[in-house]
Design a protein around this motif. Sequence first.
Motif: not given
Ligand SMILES: Cc1cc2nc3c(=O)[nH]c(=O)nc-3n(C[C@H](O)[C@H](O)[C@H](O)COP(=O)(O)OP(=O)(O)OC[C@H]3O[C@@H](n4cnc5c(N)ncnc54)[C@H](O)[C@@H]3O)c2cc1C
Length: 450
Positions: A59-61, A64-66, A124-126
């Motif tokens: 699993v790639t992390w 973790g805001t998924s 919104a998690s930018f």
């Molecule tokens: C407060 C808040 C607000 C949010 N608002 C929005 C919003 O407005 N719009 C929106 O679309 N989402 C939103 N999200 C959801 C989430 O933040 C986004 O989808 C974000 O882009 C996920 O990024 P992450 O780095 O945390 O990915 P993670 O949560 O770590 O991973 C998400 C998925 O991507 C995979 N992954 C991660 N990195 C890689 C890689 N390098 N290669 C292959 N797979 C990978 C993971 O295995 C997982 O399946 C929000 C979340 C929070 C907590």
Amino acid sequence: MEGFDLEKEMKELNLTTSKESREDFLSYKVKPGVIVYPRTEEEIVKVVDYANRKRIPIVTWGAGTSLTGAVSCEGCILIDMKYMSSILEINDVDWYVRTQPGVNLEYLNKKLMERGFFLPPDPASFFLCSVGGAVANSSGGMRGVKYGTFRDWVLALKVVLPTGEIVKIGEPLRKNRAGYDLTHLFVGSEGTLGVITEIWFRIVPLPKRKLIPLLVSMPSLDSTAGVISDIRKSGIMPEIAEFMDSEVLKTLNVHLNAGLKESEGGMLILLIEDQDLESIRNIIRKWDGDLTELSDKEWERVYSLRAQAAIALKASAKEMLVEDIVVPVSKLMDAIRKLKELEGKFNVRMPVIAHIGDGNLHPNILLEEKEVALELFEKVGEIAIELGGSISGEHGIGVQKTKLMAIQLAKHNGVKVLEIMKRIKEIIDPNDIMNPGKYVERAYNESMRN
Ligand SMILES: Cc1cc2nc3c(=O)[nH]c(=O)nc-3n(C[C@H](O)[C@H](O)[C@H](O)COP(=O)(O)OP(=O)(O)OC[C@H]3O[C@@H](n4cnc5c(N)ncnc54)[C@H](O)[C@@H]3O)c2cc1C
């Protein structure tokens, strides 16, 4: 995995490791056998090659805001991308940026803005998320109404496939018609097809026209939907068109001392071009809205409050599930009415945040027990399917929406489409090691059960 000391095995491959359990933003459990922290693509190849030979899930992390349980696992090798966080090239002639996936999205945009450019999608998690996670999830955000989602901004990718091979797909070109569009197969594939190690994003210059931020307090939900419908009819394309209902406003006022005006129809947050101001004023007057033009400083504060709304809601309840449905903009009012009916029927709090300009609604189900929410969660998804919409606009599927995905595809597209997706997964990941048991695979199994 039983019988393996994964940490020892990874250390023998000279990888930086740790072993701890984590939770994602919505408290889905992440209990890896080992966490590895690669600094190079070669290190990722070593891990993937090992896992493929031993049939160990990966699993790639990102950060973790998924919001769908997409990073949850038990006994997996968790690849934490935090050290692969360099911006490799900003090309201001060909208008792309080449970056590693662990870069934080806000940081990347700060660097681009220093050069007069930006990457528009802004979940919104930018300020928290990685760009790799945003690509793997095909995230959207507040600027989606004008600029779409990450899917619209990825030109090319480098990926370590589940077999340990490295491929580069796509080209950093605005136009490219060579072959099937594999790049966009990987965008939104939620880590089930490989580990993304490099990304070429299209970038554009910062808007030249003056943008006007507006806050509009609405008297009723009907009038809110009326404003959005009239904005669309008049051909205005806002840069941002967001919505927070009265319950969200109340929560922001209580938890973040926001001082926002609470009203029955909630609040619209608009960012528009100056030439559209007069038309927007007329539309809002027609629907009895109360419009305030914001200074740059006030805009920064409101934008940040909107970005923190989900965090404030989460703090206000024991458990939260975040829904993510899309409906045609013409059906917004039907959807909101049906959501309010469900809220009453289930007797729960379900405040709605929305990227309302593109029909993307986020009802947030707030509860004491997560299990109780699941039935309601599915009913919300069914509203989208019934109205010709989608069960996910941007948050993706993870473990949470597999049943709904199977229902949507069967109803709108036919089961053949799900079969094709399943076969693609089998071709690229023959030993089923990449984020297994989720997304397409689980949706396919759900469809077999029904
Ligand atoms: C407060 C808040 C607000 C949010 N608002 C929005 C919003 O407005 N719009 C929106 O679309 N989402 C939103 N999200 C959801 C989430 O933040 C986004 O989808 C974000 O882009 C996920 O990024 P992450 O780095 O945390 O990915 P993670 O949560 O770590 O991973 C998400 C998925 O991507 C995979 N992954 C991660 N990195 C890689 C890689 N390098 N290669 C292959 N797979 C990978 C993971 O295995 C997982 O399946 C929000 C979340 C929070 C907590």
